[in-house]
Design a protein around this motif. Structure first.
Motif, PDB file in Angstrom:
ATOM      1  N   ASN A   1       9.387  16.075   7.082  1.00 13.20           N
ATOM      2  CA  ASN A   1       9.710  14.990   6.155  1.00 13.20           C
ATOM      3  C   ASN A   1       8.655  13.895   6.161  1.00 13.20           C
ATOM      4  O   ASN A   1       8.905  12.795   5.681  1.00 13.20           O
ATOM      5  N   GLY A   2       7.480  14.185   6.717  1.00 19.62           N
ATOM      6  CA  GLY A   2       6.420  13.188   6.763  1.00 19.62           C
ATOM      7  C   GLY A   2       5.805  12.955   5.396  1.00 19.62           C
ATOM      8  O   GLY A   2       5.819  13.833   4.527  1.00 19.62           O
ATOM      9  N   PHE A   3       5.257  11.739   5.203  1.00 20.42           N
ATOM     10  CA  PHE A   3       4.654  11.404   3.913  1.00 20.42           C
ATOM     11  C   PHE A   3       3.637  10.290   4.111  1.00 20.42           C
ATOM     12  O   PHE A   3       3.699   9.527   5.087  1.00 20.42           O
ATOM     13  N   LEU A   4       2.687  10.188   3.179  1.00 24.70           N
ATOM     14  CA  LEU A   4       1.592   9.223   3.242  1.00 24.70           C
ATOM     15  C   LEU A   4       1.717   8.190   2.130  1.00 24.70           C
ATOM     16  O   LEU A   4       2.195   8.506   1.032  1.00 24.70           O
ATOM     17  N   PHE A   5       1.219   6.960   2.398  1.00 30.24           N
ATOM     18  CA  PHE A   5       1.322   5.881   1.426  1.00 30.24           C
ATOM     19  C   PHE A   5       0.090   4.981   1.506  1.00 30.24           C
ATOM     20  O   PHE A   5      -0.549   4.860   2.556  1.00 30.24           O
ATOM     21  N   PHE A   6      -0.218   4.336   0.366  1.00 25.45           N
ATOM     22  CA  PHE A   6      -1.189   3.242   0.350  1.00 25.45           C
ATOM     23  C   PHE A   6      -0.534   1.991   0.937  1.00 25.45           C
ATOM     24  O   PHE A   6       0.653   1.748   0.723  1.00 25.45           O
ATOM     25  N   ASN A   7      -1.323   1.185   1.639  1.00 25.20           N
ATOM     26  CA  ASN A   7      -0.839  -0.102   2.139  1.00 25.20           C
ATOM     27  C   ASN A   7      -1.134  -1.191   1.102  1.00 25.20           C
ATOM     28  O   ASN A   7      -2.274  -1.318   0.643  1.00 25.20           O
ATOM     29  N   VAL A   8      -0.117  -1.967   0.742  1.00 23.83           N
ATOM     30  CA  VAL A   8      -0.298  -3.084  -0.184  1.00 23.83           C
ATOM     31  C   VAL A   8       0.448  -4.293   0.352  1.00 23.83           C
ATOM     32  O   VAL A   8       1.265  -4.196   1.276  1.00 23.83           O
ATOM     33  N   GLN A   9       0.168  -5.437  -0.237  1.00 26.20           N
ATOM     34  CA  GLN A   9       0.811  -6.697   0.157  1.00 26.20           C
ATOM     35  C   GLN A   9       1.590  -7.235  -1.027  1.00 26.20           C
ATOM     36  O   GLN A   9       1.038  -7.439  -2.111  1.00 26.20           O
ATOM     37  N   ASN A  10       2.895  -7.463  -0.832  1.00 21.05           N
ATOM     38  CA  ASN A  10       3.710  -7.942  -1.948  1.00 21.05           C
ATOM     39  C   ASN A  10       3.522  -9.449  -2.152  1.00 21.05           C
ATOM     40  O   ASN A  10       2.725 -10.091  -1.474  1.00 21.05           O
ATOM     41  N   GLU A  11       4.281 -10.011  -3.087  1.00 21.92           N
ATOM     42  CA  GLU A  11       4.101 -11.420  -3.438  1.00 21.92           C
ATOM     43  C   GLU A  11       4.470 -12.357  -2.298  1.00 21.92           C
ATOM     44  O   GLU A  11       4.030 -13.508  -2.263  1.00 21.92           O
ATOM     45  N   ALA A  12       5.270 -11.870  -1.336  1.00 22.63           N
ATOM     46  CA  ALA A  12       5.649 -12.696  -0.190  1.00 22.63           C
ATOM     47  C   ALA A  12       4.688 -12.525   0.984  1.00 22.63           C
ATOM     48  O   ALA A  12       4.923 -13.089   2.061  1.00 22.63           O
ATOM     49  N   GLY A  13       3.608 -11.767   0.788  1.00 22.53           N
ATOM     50  CA  GLY A  13       2.651 -11.544   1.856  1.00 22.53           C
ATOM     51  C   GLY A  13       3.074 -10.495   2.866  1.00 22.53           C
ATOM     52  O   GLY A  13       2.479 -10.392   3.939  1.00 22.53           O
ATOM     53  N   GLU A  14       4.095  -9.700   2.542  1.00 21.02           N
ATOM     54  CA  GLU A  14       4.614  -8.698   3.464  1.00 21.02           C
ATOM     55  C   GLU A  14       3.964  -7.342   3.206  1.00 21.02           C
ATOM     56  O   GLU A  14       3.598  -7.018   2.071  1.00 21.02           O
ATOM     57  N   LEU A  15       3.825  -6.564   4.257  1.00 20.31           N
ATOM     58  CA  LEU A  15       3.250  -5.231   4.145  1.00 20.31           C
ATOM     59  C   LEU A  15       4.252  -4.287   3.487  1.00 20.31           C
ATOM     60  O   LEU A  15       5.403  -4.183   3.918  1.00 20.31           O
ATOM     61  N   ARG A  16       3.809  -3.627   2.435  1.00 21.32           N
ATOM     62  CA  ARG A  16       4.630  -2.648   1.740  1.00 21.32           C
ATOM     63  C   ARG A  16       3.803  -1.392   1.487  1.00 21.32           C
ATOM     64  O   ARG A  16       2.590  -1.369   1.704  1.00 21.32           O
ATOM     65  N   TYR A  17       4.482  -0.350   0.988  1.00 22.20           N
ATOM     66  CA  TYR A  17       3.838   0.948   0.832  1.00 22.20           C
ATOM     67  C   TYR A  17       4.106   1.480  -0.576  1.00 22.20           C
ATOM     68  O   TYR A  17       5.173   1.241  -1.153  1.00 22.20           O
ATOM     69  N   THR A  18       3.128   2.193  -1.129  1.00 22.51           N
ATOM     70  CA  THR A  18       3.267   2.717  -2.483  1.00 22.51           C
ATOM     71  C   THR A  18       2.487   4.015  -2.619  1.00 22.51           C
ATOM     72  O   THR A  18       1.557   4.288  -1.859  1.00 22.51           O
TER      73      THR A  18
END
Length: 275
Positions: free
Chosen positions: A113-130
């Motif tokens: 069930n592993g998966f890969l994502f780009f690291n991005v920063q949302n409007e609150a400065g928090e680390l998110r994945y897409t």
């Protein structure tokens, strides 16, 4: 009879939620990197129906009444939509020829069930994945998503490209004026631990296993294709078929509800006449 009302109504509500989920999938069939949601149905606890009575046993004192129970069967009490779970699978690639578009391809992954994502920063400065690699460059020269979220490097910093022209290698290294900047790529061993947010972003759920740098994980391989985007993994034909089946199920529950209503109306009318 009233329980029949609740059972049919719960089925209609569950079908409505499922229809909303399928409609959302279909509306995002052409959103890059979108992962379709799958609704899970669950039944309410069943009720066991028993017939209670008594039987007479002759005795020297004239007789004894003993209670008896006879099992009739179970009664279903309806269903509900428990949750929606994203379907994490690799989407097809579409060539755009735009240098800011990046497609992340899963290679060999050590977990089922592993998966890969780009690291991005949302409007609150928090680390998110897409998974949406339909990137662009803002007025200050930073690589961003279409919603304006900063795309991060492996150190967690926004990537400064200085313009629309730059090269990205297969291993995810951005070459800007001779400087090599590794894209932030994270790996989760269990993609179902992530919670879907708005604009194609994912966040770790409660008690989720922390995501790791994909370059540091053992047995993790990936590939970056510049000038491509990953398509949505929604199958429009399948989504339409499921929507039709859900609508038919909604109609059946609606007819059952109408039949209960007519029976209730007839019962009330006849009781009033007898009175």
């Amino acid at each position: 009879m009233l329980r029949g009302f609740y059972t049919a109504a719960s089925g209609m509500m569950a079908n409505q939620r499922m229809q909303e989920t399928l409609s959302n999938n279909l509306s995002n069939a052409y959103t890059p990197g979108f992962k379709s949601d799958q609704g899970t149905m669950r039944a309410f606890p069943e009720l066991l129906i028993q017939q209670m009575g008594q039987t007479s046993v002759p005795t020297s004192n004239g007789g004894l009444n003993l209670p008896t129970q006879k099992q009739i069967g179970s009664l279903h009490t309806g269903v509900y939509m428990q949750e929606t779970v994203p379907k994490f699978s690799q989407g097809d690639l579409r060539e755009t020829g735009i240098e800011t578009d990046l497609a992340l391809l899963n290679g060999n992954l050590p977990d089922e069930n592993g998966f890969l994502f780009f690291n991005v920063q949302n409007e609150a400065g928090e680390l998110r994945y897409t998974r949406n690699g339909n990137f662009t460059v803002d007025g200050q020269g930073f690589l961003t998503t279409n919603q304006g979220y900063y795309v991060l490097d492996d150190a967690g910093n926004p990537i400064q490209t200085g313009g629309m022209e730059f090269d990205v290698s297969d291993n995810g290294t951005v070459n800007v004026n001779g400087a090599n900047i590794p894209l932030g790529i994270s790996y989760t061993p269990n993609s179902f631990d992530l919670v879907k947010g708005g604009n194609g972003l994912y966040a770790p759920g409660e008690n989720a296993v922390p995501l790791v740098d994909a370059r540091l994980g053992q047995g993790i391989n990936f590939n970056i294709q510049q000038g491509f985007v990953e398509r949505s993994n929604v199958d429009p034909a399948q989504a339409m078929t499921e929507m039709m089946n859900t609508y038919r199920s909604f109609e059946l529950n609606q007819r059952v509800l109408k039949a209960y209503d007519q029976s209730m109306q007839k019962t009330v009318t006849e009781i009033a006449r007898l009175g």
